[in-house]
Design a protein around this motif. Sequence first.
Motif, mmCIF file in Angstrom:
data_model
loop_
_atom_site.group_PDB
_atom_site.id
_atom_site.type_symbol
_atom_site.label_atom_id
_atom_site.label_comp_id
_atom_site.label_asym_id
_atom_site.label_seq_id
_atom_site.Cartn_x
_atom_site.Cartn_y
_atom_site.Cartn_z
ATOM 1 N N THR A 24 68.924 42.131 38.958
ATOM 2 C CA THR A 24 67.471 41.933 38.931
ATOM 3 C C THR A 24 66.812 43.024 38.114
ATOM 4 O O THR A 24 65.933 42.768 37.291
ATOM 5 N N ARG A 25 67.243 44.266 38.344
ATOM 6 C CA ARG A 25 66.676 45.396 37.592
ATOM 7 C C ARG A 25 66.927 45.214 36.100
ATOM 8 O O ARG A 25 66.013 45.361 35.290
ATOM 9 N N ALA A 26 68.136 44.870 35.717
ATOM 10 C CA ALA A 26 68.466 44.701 34.296
ATOM 11 C C ALA A 26 67.629 43.588 33.674
ATOM 12 O O ALA A 26 67.130 43.726 32.547
ATOM 13 N N HIS A 27 67.459 42.499 34.394
ATOM 14 C CA HIS A 27 66.658 41.375 33.903
ATOM 15 C C HIS A 27 65.216 41.809 33.630
ATOM 16 O O HIS A 27 64.664 41.556 32.559
ATOM 17 N N HIS A 28 64.624 42.491 34.591
ATOM 18 C CA HIS A 28 63.232 42.915 34.442
ATOM 19 C C HIS A 28 63.074 44.047 33.429
ATOM 20 O O HIS A 28 62.073 44.100 32.713
ATOM 21 N N GLU A 29 64.049 44.926 33.358
ATOM 22 C CA GLU A 29 64.021 45.983 32.333
ATOM 23 C C GLU A 29 64.057 45.361 30.935
ATOM 24 O O GLU A 29 63.383 45.825 30.012
ATOM 25 N N ALA A 30 64.845 44.298 30.774
ATOM 26 C CA ALA A 30 64.926 43.614 29.477
ATOM 27 C C ALA A 30 63.587 42.966 29.133
ATOM 28 O O ALA A 30 63.156 42.997 27.968
ATOM 29 N N LEU A 31 62.919 42.388 30.132
ATOM 30 C CA LEU A 31 61.589 41.813 29.891
ATOM 31 C C LEU A 31 60.616 42.895 29.441
ATOM 32 O O LEU A 31 59.847 42.711 28.495
ATOM 33 N N TRP A 32 60.627 44.034 30.115
ATOM 34 C CA TRP A 32 59.732 45.137 29.764
ATOM 35 C C TRP A 32 60.023 45.623 28.340
ATOM 36 O O TRP A 32 59.105 45.845 27.546
ATOM 37 N N ALA A 33 61.289 45.775 28.017
ATOM 38 C CA ALA A 33 61.677 46.237 26.674
ATOM 39 C C ALA A 33 61.221 45.239 25.607
ATOM 40 O O ALA A 33 60.753 45.640 24.538
ATOM 41 N N ALA A 34 61.347 43.949 25.885
ATOM 42 C CA ALA A 34 60.891 42.937 24.927
ATOM 43 C C ALA A 34 59.388 43.045 24.723
ATOM 44 O O ALA A 34 58.894 42.912 23.590
ATOM 45 N N LEU A 35 58.661 43.308 25.789
ATOM 46 C CA LEU A 35 57.214 43.483 25.659
ATOM 47 C C LEU A 35 56.886 44.756 24.890
ATOM 48 O O LEU A 35 55.924 44.782 24.115
ATOM 49 N N ASP A 36 57.663 45.809 25.089
ATOM 50 C CA ASP A 36 57.481 47.029 24.285
ATOM 51 C C ASP A 36 57.653 46.720 22.805
ATOM 52 O O ASP A 36 56.896 47.209 21.968
ATOM 53 N N ASP A 37 58.658 45.900 22.496
ATOM 54 C CA ASP A 37 58.941 45.561 21.098
ATOM 55 C C ASP A 37 57.836 44.738 20.463
ATOM 56 O O ASP A 37 57.593 44.842 19.262
ATOM 57 N N THR A 38 57.160 43.897 21.245
ATOM 58 C CA THR A 38 56.126 43.026 20.677
ATOM 59 C C THR A 38 54.722 43.598 20.809
ATOM 60 O O THR A 38 53.785 43.061 20.219
ATOM 61 N N ALA A 39 54.549 44.666 21.546
ATOM 62 C CA ALA A 39 53.212 45.243 21.750
ATOM 63 C C ALA A 39 52.513 45.585 20.443
ATOM 64 O O ALA A 39 51.330 45.272 20.282
ATOM 65 N N PRO A 40 53.184 46.210 19.464
ATOM 66 C CA PRO A 40 52.484 46.504 18.207
ATOM 67 C C PRO A 40 52.005 45.237 17.492
ATOM 68 O O PRO A 40 50.951 45.238 16.863
#
Length: 123
Positions: free
Chosen positions: A96-112
């Motif tokens: 669960t942690r890995a899944h949600h961490e990946a979602l957060w990282a993807a959002l970090d990548d698209t934030a700019p």
Amino acid sequence: MNMPLVEAIPATSSEAGGAAHHHRLVAAMFSLELNEGRVDYDTVEDLHQGRLGEWVTAVHRSGLLSPSAVDLLTRCWHQNPRLLFDALLDDADEITRAHHEALWAALDDTAPLRTAERTHFRP
């Protein structure tokens, strides 16, 4: 590795210690939300973008924390929404942690991209 809450909060040492304690209470309060699969992409996106009202309201309404403690957490979360996200993941299993961490990282990548779109492509 995530920064511990006490190090992430620019406050006095007593405020930081209090915030860390409150962080643990919030993690316990919301652990059922995560365990029942209620933290989804939209929720992670809301947290990532600093839309925290629902969570602040829930903490306030719980009555577990004083209004000043809720204010402290709210300030901390608005400065760094990742702190609330980490609290939600405190008791999560590894997958669960890995899944949600990946979602957060993807959002970090698209934030700019979202920021550029909002500032440069307004009608």
